[in-house]
Design a protein around this motif. Structure first.
Motif, PDB file in Angstrom:
ATOM      1  N   THR A  23      58.962   1.676  58.099  1.00  0.00           N
ATOM      2  CA  THR A  23      58.537   2.629  57.080  1.00  0.00           C
ATOM      3  C   THR A  23      58.794   4.043  57.578  1.00  0.00           C
ATOM      4  OG1 THR A  23      56.829   1.117  56.297  1.00  0.00           O
ATOM      5  CG2 THR A  23      56.622   3.419  55.659  1.00  0.00           C
ATOM      6  N   SER A  27      60.988  10.531  52.391  1.00  0.00           N
ATOM      7  CA  SER A  27      61.835   9.792  51.468  1.00  0.00           C
ATOM      8  C   SER A  27      63.292   9.980  51.869  1.00  0.00           C
ATOM      9  CB  SER A  27      61.602  10.295  50.044  1.00  0.00           C
ATOM     10  OG  SER A  27      62.441   9.621  49.133  1.00  0.00           O
ATOM     11  N   THR A  29      65.471   6.933  52.623  1.00  0.00           N
ATOM     12  CA  THR A  29      66.307   5.726  52.568  1.00  0.00           C
ATOM     13  C   THR A  29      67.366   5.804  51.471  1.00  0.00           C
ATOM     14  OG1 THR A  29      64.702   4.599  51.177  1.00  0.00           O
ATOM     15  CG2 THR A  29      64.499   4.282  53.547  1.00  0.00           C
ATOM     16  N   SER A  30      67.161   6.699  50.498  1.00  0.00           N
ATOM     17  CA  SER A  30      68.159   6.839  49.439  1.00  0.00           C
ATOM     18  C   SER A  30      69.197   7.910  49.779  1.00  0.00           C
ATOM     19  CB  SER A  30      67.486   7.178  48.108  1.00  0.00           C
ATOM     20  OG  SER A  30      66.768   8.378  48.219  1.00  0.00           O
ATOM     21  N   GLN A  72      66.680  -2.694  51.856  1.00  0.00           N
ATOM     22  CA  GLN A  72      65.841  -1.502  51.802  1.00  0.00           C
ATOM     23  C   GLN A  72      65.114  -1.397  50.470  1.00  0.00           C
ATOM     24  OE1 GLN A  72      68.514   1.781  52.421  1.00  0.00           O
ATOM     25  NE2 GLN A  72      69.032   1.944  50.269  1.00  0.00           N
ATOM     26  N   ASP A  73      64.042  -0.646  50.497  1.00  0.00           N
ATOM     27  CA  ASP A  73      63.222  -0.376  49.313  1.00  0.00           C
ATOM     28  C   ASP A  73      62.986   1.122  49.275  1.00  0.00           C
ATOM     29  OD1 ASP A  73      61.357  -0.066  47.341  1.00  0.00           O
ATOM     30  OD2 ASP A  73      59.990  -1.605  48.102  1.00  0.00           O
ATOM     31  N   SER A  74      63.790   1.825  48.518  1.00  0.00           N
ATOM     32  CA  SER A  74      63.683   3.282  48.493  1.00  0.00           C
ATOM     33  C   SER A  74      62.363   3.751  47.903  1.00  0.00           C
ATOM     34  CB  SER A  74      64.850   3.872  47.695  1.00  0.00           C
ATOM     35  OG  SER A  74      66.082   3.584  48.326  1.00  0.00           O
ATOM     36  N   THR A  75      61.785   2.958  47.022  1.00  0.00           N
ATOM     37  CA  THR A  75      60.500   3.335  46.415  1.00  0.00           C
ATOM     38  C   THR A  75      59.419   3.481  47.481  1.00  0.00           C
ATOM     39  OG1 THR A  75      61.084   2.208  44.368  1.00  0.00           O
ATOM     40  CG2 THR A  75      58.745   2.669  44.747  1.00  0.00           C
ATOM     41  N   ASN A  76      59.484   2.592  48.472  1.00  0.00           N
ATOM     42  CA  ASN A  76      58.481   2.591  49.533  1.00  0.00           C
ATOM     43  C   ASN A  76      58.990   3.179  50.843  1.00  0.00           C
ATOM     44  OD1 ASN A  76      56.304   1.277  48.091  1.00  0.00           O
ATOM     45  ND2 ASN A  76      57.586  -0.567  48.116  1.00  0.00           N
ATOM     46  N   ASN A  77      60.173   3.812  50.796  1.00  0.00           N
ATOM     47  CA  ASN A  77      60.756   4.411  52.008  1.00  0.00           C
ATOM     48  C   ASN A  77      60.830   3.395  53.140  1.00  0.00           C
ATOM     49  OD1 ASN A  77      60.782   6.917  50.666  1.00  0.00           O
ATOM     50  ND2 ASN A  77      58.708   7.383  51.346  1.00  0.00           N
TER      51      ASN A  77
END
Length: 121
Positions: A23, A27, A29-30, A72-77
């Motif tokens: 984690t 922000s 990851t995007s 990856q899950d950009s919503t949750n970084n």
């Protein structure tokens, strides 16, 4: 200051599975490539996997290809590493890295403290 926190490590028998999580405190990851590398005692750092933010493309190290999956899950970084069919030689501390390139994921300078994975019978 960017922080990366890994979790999900542990002890597992050969052939077992683990899912590592990372984690990020920001922000990113995007906008940044994210990757995993590992280091075992007495051994050099080894690239495990990378996921490219632009197109979601992935690259894996030869030793884990076909067994590990990065996502990856950009919503949750967050970035994950699903590890299947684990072998004793997978034993290492696994680090998450941000802003990475392949190879030498650690050259970005942004990586976490790591999580220990131990594979033994």
């Amino acid at each position: 200051l960017l922080q990366l926190v890994e979790s999900g490590g542990g002890s597992v028998q050969p052939g077992g599975s683990l899912r590592l999580s990372c984690t990020a405190s920001e922000s990113i990851t995007s906008t940044h490539n994210m990757g995993w590398f590992r280091q075992a005692p007495g051994k050099e750092r080894e690239e495990v996997a990378i996921i490219y933010f632009r197109d979601g493309d992935t690259v894996y190290g030869d030793s884990v290809k076909g067994r590990f999956i990065i996502s990856q899950d950009s919503t949750n970084n967050a970035v994950y590493l699903q590890m299947n069919s684990l072998k004793p030689e997978d034993t290492a501390v696994y680090h998450c890295a941000a802003g990475s390139s392949w190879p030498n994921l650690w050259n970005s300078g942004y990586w976490g403290q790591g999580t220990q994975v131990t594979v033994s019978s």
